[in-house]
Design a protein around this motif. Structure first.
Motif, PDB file in Angstrom:
ATOM      1  N   THR A 251       0.981  -1.393   0.100  1.00 21.79           N
ATOM      2  CA  THR A 251       0.205   0.320  -0.226  1.00 21.79           C
ATOM      3  C   THR A 251       0.524   0.887  -0.107  1.00 21.79           C
ATOM      4  N   PHE A 252       1.526   1.025   1.248  1.00 19.86           N
ATOM      5  CA  PHE A 252       1.862   2.672   1.304  1.00 19.86           C
ATOM      6  C   PHE A 252       3.878   2.904   1.063  1.00 19.86           C
ATOM      7  N   HIS A 253       3.892   1.596  -0.126  1.00 18.87           N
ATOM      8  CA  HIS A 253       5.568   0.992  -0.546  1.00 18.87           C
ATOM      9  C   HIS A 253       6.794   1.849   0.162  1.00 18.87           C
ATOM     10  N   ALA A 254       7.163   1.217   1.495  1.00 21.10           N
ATOM     11  CA  ALA A 254       7.839   1.748   2.465  1.00 21.10           C
ATOM     12  C   ALA A 254       8.719   0.880   3.013  1.00 21.10           C
ATOM     13  N   ARG A 255       9.727   0.698   3.606  1.00 23.58           N
ATOM     14  CA  ARG A 255      10.331   0.089   4.204  1.00 23.58           C
ATOM     15  C   ARG A 255      10.294  -0.007   5.524  1.00 23.58           C
ATOM     16  N   PRO A 256       9.616  -1.957   5.935  1.00 24.63           N
ATOM     17  CA  PRO A 256       9.867  -2.342   7.378  1.00 24.63           C
ATOM     18  C   PRO A 256      10.482  -2.142   8.302  1.00 24.63           C
ATOM     19  N   THR A 257      10.417  -1.197   9.642  1.00 25.91           N
ATOM     20  CA  THR A 257      11.119  -0.433  10.536  1.00 25.91           C
ATOM     21  C   THR A 257      10.321  -1.298  11.708  1.00 25.91           C
ATOM     22  N   LEU A 258      11.693  -1.045  12.547  1.00 29.84           N
ATOM     23  CA  LEU A 258      10.397  -1.091  14.335  1.00 29.84           C
ATOM     24  C   LEU A 258      10.296   0.545  14.278  1.00 29.84           C
ATOM     25  N   PRO A 259      10.393   1.403  14.567  1.00 33.72           N
ATOM     26  CA  PRO A 259       9.622   1.951  14.596  1.00 33.72           C
ATOM     27  C   PRO A 259       8.483   2.662  13.536  1.00 33.72           C
ATOM     28  N   ALA A 260       8.399   2.156  12.995  1.00 34.39           N
ATOM     29  CA  ALA A 260       7.125   2.526  12.308  1.00 34.39           C
ATOM     30  C   ALA A 260       6.128   1.046  11.991  1.00 34.39           C
ATOM     31  N   PHE A 261       6.815   0.327  13.041  1.00 35.26           N
ATOM     32  CA  PHE A 261       5.647  -1.190  13.359  1.00 35.26           C
ATOM     33  C   PHE A 261       5.057  -0.834  14.220  1.00 35.26           C
ATOM     34  N   LEU A 262       5.785   0.632  15.368  1.00 38.19           N
ATOM     35  CA  LEU A 262       5.432   0.888  16.353  1.00 38.19           C
ATOM     36  C   LEU A 262       4.525   2.323  16.432  1.00 38.19           C
ATOM     37  N   ARG A 263       4.688   2.881  15.479  1.00 37.17           N
ATOM     38  CA  ARG A 263       3.590   3.635  14.567  1.00 37.17           C
ATOM     39  C   ARG A 263       2.253   2.921  14.296  1.00 37.17           C
ATOM     40  N   TYR A 264       2.200   2.192  13.697  1.00 33.51           N
ATOM     41  CA  TYR A 264       1.521   0.979  13.598  1.00 33.51           C
ATOM     42  C   TYR A 264       0.592   0.919  13.958  1.00 33.51           C
ATOM     43  N   ALA A 265       1.191   0.451  14.770  1.00 36.04           N
ATOM     44  CA  ALA A 265       0.268  -0.279  16.445  1.00 36.04           C
ATOM     45  C   ALA A 265      -0.200   0.895  17.078  1.00 36.04           C
ATOM     46  N   ILE A 266       0.251   1.922  17.165  1.00 32.36           N
ATOM     47  CA  ILE A 266      -0.084   3.247  17.425  1.00 32.36           C
ATOM     48  C   ILE A 266      -2.012   3.802  17.005  1.00 32.36           C
ATOM     49  N   ALA A 267      -1.506   3.918  15.715  1.00 30.58           N
ATOM     50  CA  ALA A 267      -2.919   3.901  14.898  1.00 30.58           C
ATOM     51  C   ALA A 267      -3.687   3.447  15.129  1.00 30.58           C
ATOM     52  N   TYR A 268      -3.545   1.828  15.054  1.00 30.41           N
ATOM     53  CA  TYR A 268      -4.307   1.170  15.001  1.00 30.41           C
ATOM     54  C   TYR A 268      -5.658   1.355  16.125  1.00 30.41           C
ATOM     55  N   LEU A 269      -4.712   1.716  17.642  1.00 28.02           N
ATOM     56  CA  LEU A 269      -5.554   1.867  18.669  1.00 28.02           C
ATOM     57  C   LEU A 269      -7.019   2.181  18.546  1.00 28.02           C
ATOM     58  N   PRO A 270      -7.161   3.764  17.969  1.00 25.74           N
ATOM     59  CA  PRO A 270      -8.462   3.763  17.539  1.00 25.74           C
ATOM     60  C   PRO A 270      -9.302   2.674  17.189  1.00 25.74           C
ATOM     61  N   THR A 305      -9.197   3.970  10.194  1.00 27.11           N
ATOM     62  CA  THR A 305      -7.935   2.761   9.769  1.00 27.11           C
ATOM     63  C   THR A 305      -6.714   3.829   8.761  1.00 27.11           C
ATOM     64  N   PHE A 306      -7.496   3.509   7.487  1.00 28.32           N
ATOM     65  CA  PHE A 306      -6.490   4.039   6.667  1.00 28.32           C
ATOM     66  C   PHE A 306      -6.335   5.599   7.142  1.00 28.32           C
ATOM     67  N   LEU A 307      -7.052   6.156   7.136  1.00 30.19           N
ATOM     68  CA  LEU A 307      -6.176   7.744   7.499  1.00 30.19           C
ATOM     69  C   LEU A 307      -5.554   7.737   8.511  1.00 30.19           C
ATOM     70  N   ALA A 308      -5.202   7.107   9.089  1.00 36.51           N
ATOM     71  CA  ALA A 308      -4.284   7.171  10.803  1.00 36.51           C
ATOM     72  C   ALA A 308      -3.623   6.777  10.005  1.00 36.51           C
ATOM     73  N   LEU A 309      -3.237   5.561   9.268  1.00 36.82           N
ATOM     74  CA  LEU A 309      -2.299   5.007   8.678  1.00 36.82           C
ATOM     75  C   LEU A 309      -1.559   5.931   7.934  1.00 36.82           C
ATOM     76  N   LYS A 310      -2.629   6.676   7.014  1.00 38.05           N
ATOM     77  CA  LYS A 310      -1.959   7.564   5.951  1.00 38.05           C
ATOM     78  C   LYS A 310      -0.629   8.556   6.491  1.00 38.05           C
ATOM     79  N   CYS A 311      -1.333   9.296   7.611  1.00 32.48           N
ATOM     80  CA  CYS A 311      -1.113  10.623   8.458  1.00 32.48           C
ATOM     81  C   CYS A 311      -0.363  10.021   9.554  1.00 32.48           C
ATOM     82  N   PHE A 312       0.221   9.296  10.209  1.00 29.28           N
ATOM     83  CA  PHE A 312       0.825   9.071  11.678  1.00 29.28           C
ATOM     84  C   PHE A 312       1.989   8.100  10.694  1.00 29.28           C
ATOM     85  N   ALA A 313       1.151   6.823  10.990  1.00 29.70           N
ATOM     86  CA  ALA A 313       2.443   5.694  10.319  1.00 29.70           C
ATOM     87  C   ALA A 313       3.487   5.230   9.584  1.00 29.70           C
ATOM     88  N   PHE A 314       2.733   6.059   8.399  1.00 29.68           N
ATOM     89  CA  PHE A 314       3.579   5.890   7.254  1.00 29.68           C
ATOM     90  C   PHE A 314       3.634   7.275   6.604  1.00 29.68           C
TER      91      PHE A 314
END
Length: 316
Positions: A251-270, A305-314
């Motif tokens: 989806t976002f063509h991003a390299r997987p990293t630990l900080p990005a995964f943590l932001r991803y998890a936080i973005a999924y909280l709501p 979820t899409f908006l949270a991931l786009k604007c925060f995680a990625f």
């Protein structure tokens, strides 16, 4: 000089689509090009090819026309042609600039004598003979054609023409047949459309379909060992990791990293909280089947979820 877009501005519709429909009615054998045309449109929607390649794929049907130039002439004399915009008053100061193919628009009888800047295309094969004349490319083509000219007024129905609108002294947005001043910023409805009518959102939906299946599958499996709500939590958390890897790469063509995964998890909280409340409402209070509760809760969180991931995680 006054500059006008064509499709949706001077012409009430899309001349390329109208010409294709006209040709298909005249030559039903052109239906054999439909799979290739559909494939090109699908690849464009997924963001895997640009509009130029998609346009060439769509116009491959020209290979099946025995006399393309004659077909174009017949089209402009047929009832398939939509009317010219009522507000337009032709002038010798006018110029038309469009992303449509040059061979098609040049034959329009009520543009006779006017300068035309359009996408260069081979009328026999549909291959582009240059860049697709859209967005910033329109500015480049105008400067190339009229290096010393100024644009007194510009009219278009598409906000993708904003680069050219900024280049003009005055610009008008043609909306529902009315000309209004060009917006200084993208309207809210168009900002929403930019998010949710994009190839990125479509890829997210496709990944989301897989994620829904894995999440529901894990939750269903855990439900034989755990209480229904606990099973949902366990399934959700297990699918989260697979969801991150898939969205990062596809989806976002991003390299997987630990900080990005943590932001991803936080973005999924709501989304996690909303889905849990949905499960509690549908399963615990309404006593609906637990599988249906899992499915509805997963589908409910898609836009959020899409908006949270786009604007925060990625975020870029």
């Amino acid at each position: 000089m006054n500059l006008y877009d064509f499709d949706g501005t001077l012409y009430r519709g899309d001349a390329s689509v109208d010409f294709w429909r006209f040709a298909l009615r005249r030559h039903p054998q052109l239906v054999r090009f439909l799979p290739g045309q559909g494939w090109a449109v699908a690849m464009l929607m997924l963001g895997l090819i640009d509009r130029g390649r998609a346009k060439a794929g769509f116009f491959r049907f020209l290979n099946g026309l025995p006399l393309p130039e004659q077909a174009v002439a017949d089209f402009w004399q047929s009832r398939s042609v939509k009317r010219r915009a009522a507000w337009y008053q032709p002038s010798r100061k006018d110029c038309v600039i469009t992303a449509s193919p040059d061979f098609l628009i040049r034959a329009c009888p009520w543009l006779e004598g006017l300068p035309l800047i359009a996408t260069r295309m081979d009328p026999r094969t549909g291959e582009l003979l240059g860049a697709n004349c859209r967005g910033a490319e329109k500015v480049r083509r105008f400067r190339e054609t009229f290096p010393k000219a100024t644009i007194d007024g510009f009219w278009s129905d598409s906000l993708s023409d904003t680069p050219l609108a900024h280049y003009a002294q005055t610009a008008w947005w043609v909306r529902r047949g009315r000309c209004v001043p060009w917006p200084q910023e993208l309207p809210f409805s168009h900002r929403l459309r930019a998010h949710f009518c994009s190839s990125q959102f479509l890829r997210f939906i496709l990944c989301g379909g897989f994620n829904v299946l894995t999440g529901v599958g894990f939750a269903w499996g855990f439900s034989f060992l755990l209480q229904a709500n606990a099973a949902f939590v366990a399934g959700y958390l297990l699918s989260l990791f697979f969801s991150y890897l898939l969205n990062a790469s596809v989806t976002f063509h991003a390299r997987p990293t630990l900080p990005a995964f943590l932001r991803y998890a936080i973005a999924y909280l709501p989304n996690f909280l909303i889905q849990n409340l949905t499960v509690a409402l549908i399963y615990n209070l309404l006593a609906w089947p637990k599988l249906l509760a899992y499915l509805l809760s997963a589908l409910l969180g898609i836009p959020l979820t899409f908006l949270a991931l786009k604007c925060f995680a990625f975020r870029a």
